[in-house]
Write a protein that holds these residues in place. Sequence first.
Motif, mmCIF file in Angstrom:
data_model
loop_
_atom_site.group_PDB
_atom_site.id
_atom_site.type_symbol
_atom_site.label_atom_id
_atom_site.label_comp_id
_atom_site.label_asym_id
_atom_site.label_seq_id
_atom_site.Cartn_x
_atom_site.Cartn_y
_atom_site.Cartn_z
ATOM 1 N N ALA A 167 27.109 101.691 -42.905
ATOM 2 C CA ALA A 167 26.777 100.863 -44.063
ATOM 3 C C ALA A 167 26.914 99.383 -43.722
ATOM 4 O O ALA A 167 26.072 98.554 -44.098
ATOM 5 C CB ALA A 167 27.673 101.227 -45.239
ATOM 6 N N THR A 168 27.968 99.042 -42.991
ATOM 7 C CA THR A 168 28.173 97.649 -42.599
ATOM 8 C C THR A 168 27.071 97.161 -41.675
ATOM 9 O O THR A 168 26.570 96.041 -41.816
ATOM 10 C CB THR A 168 29.540 97.500 -41.906
ATOM 11 O OG1 THR A 168 30.571 97.968 -42.777
ATOM 12 C CG2 THR A 168 29.803 96.051 -41.539
ATOM 13 N N GLU A 169 26.679 97.999 -40.722
ATOM 14 C CA GLU A 169 25.605 97.615 -39.806
ATOM 15 C C GLU A 169 24.290 97.427 -40.556
ATOM 16 O O GLU A 169 23.526 96.493 -40.276
ATOM 17 C CB GLU A 169 25.451 98.672 -38.717
ATOM 18 C CG GLU A 169 24.434 98.303 -37.651
ATOM 19 C CD GLU A 169 24.373 99.327 -36.529
ATOM 20 O OE1 GLU A 169 23.895 98.991 -35.440
ATOM 21 O OE2 GLU A 169 24.787 100.483 -36.766
ATOM 22 N N HIS A 170 24.020 98.310 -41.521
ATOM 23 C CA HIS A 170 22.790 98.198 -42.315
ATOM 24 C C HIS A 170 22.775 96.898 -43.116
ATOM 25 O O HIS A 170 21.767 96.174 -43.133
ATOM 26 C CB HIS A 170 22.685 99.398 -43.256
ATOM 27 C CG HIS A 170 21.488 99.357 -44.153
ATOM 28 N ND1 HIS A 170 20.199 99.517 -43.679
ATOM 29 C CD2 HIS A 170 21.378 99.152 -45.507
ATOM 30 C CE1 HIS A 170 19.347 99.425 -44.685
ATOM 31 N NE2 HIS A 170 20.036 99.212 -45.803
ATOM 32 N N LEU A 171 23.894 96.579 -43.760
ATOM 33 C CA LEU A 171 23.967 95.336 -44.538
ATOM 34 C C LEU A 171 23.872 94.113 -43.635
ATOM 35 O O LEU A 171 23.268 93.105 -44.007
ATOM 36 C CB LEU A 171 25.290 95.315 -45.319
ATOM 37 C CG LEU A 171 25.418 96.321 -46.468
ATOM 38 C CD1 LEU A 171 26.823 96.283 -47.052
ATOM 39 C CD2 LEU A 171 24.368 96.059 -47.545
ATOM 40 N N GLN A 172 24.459 94.204 -42.462
ATOM 41 C CA GLN A 172 24.419 93.082 -41.529
ATOM 42 C C GLN A 172 22.992 92.814 -41.068
ATOM 43 O O GLN A 172 22.567 91.651 -40.951
ATOM 44 C CB GLN A 172 25.321 93.405 -40.328
ATOM 45 C CG GLN A 172 25.477 92.263 -39.345
ATOM 46 C CD GLN A 172 26.514 92.577 -38.271
ATOM 47 O OE1 GLN A 172 27.605 93.068 -38.568
ATOM 48 N NE2 GLN A 172 26.187 92.323 -37.039
ATOM 49 N N LYS A 173 22.234 93.894 -40.794
ATOM 50 C CA LYS A 173 20.843 93.713 -40.368
ATOM 51 C C LYS A 173 19.988 93.129 -41.483
ATOM 52 O O LYS A 173 19.118 92.283 -41.246
ATOM 53 C CB LYS A 173 20.265 95.050 -39.899
ATOM 54 C CG LYS A 173 20.808 95.538 -38.574
ATOM 55 C CD LYS A 173 20.176 96.856 -38.157
ATOM 56 C CE LYS A 173 20.670 97.302 -36.801
ATOM 57 N NZ LYS A 173 20.092 98.605 -36.401
ATOM 58 N N LYS A 174 20.244 93.573 -42.729
ATOM 59 C CA LYS A 174 19.494 93.029 -43.853
ATOM 60 C C LYS A 174 19.793 91.548 -44.040
ATOM 61 O O LYS A 174 18.906 90.745 -44.336
ATOM 62 C CB LYS A 174 19.853 93.793 -45.134
ATOM 63 C CG LYS A 174 19.267 95.211 -45.200
ATOM 64 C CD LYS A 174 19.591 95.876 -46.526
ATOM 65 C CE LYS A 174 18.948 95.151 -47.688
ATOM 66 N NZ LYS A 174 19.185 95.864 -48.984
ATOM 67 N N THR A 175 21.056 91.169 -43.865
ATOM 68 C CA THR A 175 21.441 89.763 -43.987
ATOM 69 C C THR A 175 20.804 88.905 -42.913
ATOM 70 O O THR A 175 20.320 87.795 -43.178
ATOM 71 C CB THR A 175 22.976 89.631 -43.921
ATOM 72 O OG1 THR A 175 23.568 90.443 -44.944
ATOM 73 C CG2 THR A 175 23.396 88.185 -44.123
ATOM 74 N N GLU A 176 20.781 89.420 -41.661
ATOM 75 C CA GLU A 176 20.189 88.671 -40.566
ATOM 76 C C GLU A 176 18.675 88.543 -40.712
ATOM 77 O O GLU A 176 18.075 87.588 -40.213
ATOM 78 C CB GLU A 176 20.528 89.351 -39.234
ATOM 79 C CG GLU A 176 22.019 89.289 -38.882
ATOM 80 C CD GLU A 176 22.341 90.111 -37.665
ATOM 81 O OE1 GLU A 176 21.435 90.832 -37.175
ATOM 82 O OE2 GLU A 176 23.490 90.049 -37.183
ATOM 83 N N ALA A 177 18.044 89.522 -41.368
ATOM 84 C CA ALA A 177 16.587 89.502 -41.519
ATOM 85 C C ALA A 177 16.127 88.491 -42.565
ATOM 86 O O ALA A 177 14.947 88.110 -42.592
ATOM 87 C CB ALA A 177 16.093 90.898 -41.899
ATOM 88 N N ARG A 178 17.017 88.053 -43.421
ATOM 89 C CA ARG A 178 16.614 87.109 -44.472
ATOM 90 C C ARG A 178 16.437 85.691 -43.924
ATOM 91 O O ARG A 178 17.079 85.287 -43.000
ATOM 92 C CB ARG A 178 17.684 87.091 -45.567
ATOM 93 C CG ARG A 178 17.754 88.409 -46.361
ATOM 94 C CD ARG A 178 18.859 88.356 -47.367
ATOM 95 N NE ARG A 178 18.947 89.614 -48.119
ATOM 96 C CZ ARG A 178 19.919 89.895 -48.988
ATOM 97 N NH1 ARG A 178 20.873 89.001 -49.226
ATOM 98 N NH2 ARG A 178 19.935 91.053 -49.608
#
Length: 234
Positions: free
Chosen positions: A223-234
């Motif tokens: 879950a943390t990795e998924h949220l981190q990737k979404k944050t970096e993609a913004r």
Amino acid sequence: MSPSFKAGAREGFRVCLPVSVGLIPWALVTGLAMVSAGFTPVQAMGMSFIVFGATAQLGTLPLIAIGAPWWLILATALVVNLRFVIFSAALAGPLAGGTLLQRWLCGYLLTDGVFATCLERLRSDADPAWRLGYYLAPSMWCALLWQCSTLTGVLAAGAIPRGWSLEFMASIALLVLLVPMARVRPMLVAMLTGGVLSVLLRGLPLRLGVMAAIVGGIAAGFATEHLQKKTEAR
């Protein structure tokens, strides 16, 4: 083997050599534990080669000793090794492009120590041959060291004094491996979640609390990795 592969192999071996020493007490403890559980030397080494994982071996030995159902033993082994799902996902990119045999070999040889010490360079170097050598050389060395140390523990089960506290040394060696992993946020979250859950659920029967803690830690890490990737993609 290309010059690039050899260069990566030399560098990987050099980087992982100090960490690999921590495998020795873990392997000795595992060998002693298997003999104490009633395994013959052949059975113990067979399990060591097939499973090749201290956590799975030590986690299932008490269940085997008490005659637990086979499905529980298998489920325990699978759950305690779920961390390798995250490790494999992280290494899929850096080790992509090899043959099927190479990928199977990389998967079988995957260990906590090599992953913790090699991941950063594997992600940053652009040469696939160098990356493969950088991963395989220390992995094969750790596998050889593990099996030799396990065999020593199996054969010397009656001669090693209990006062040596090998279990404590093995725990210290594990902490050495955890420190570099904690620099990666998903890993840190997974460790903290798993640790807290294992304490809160320690009273569950058949060590189900440990299984639940591992699953919870893995889920928190993903879950943390998924949220981190979404944050970096913004």
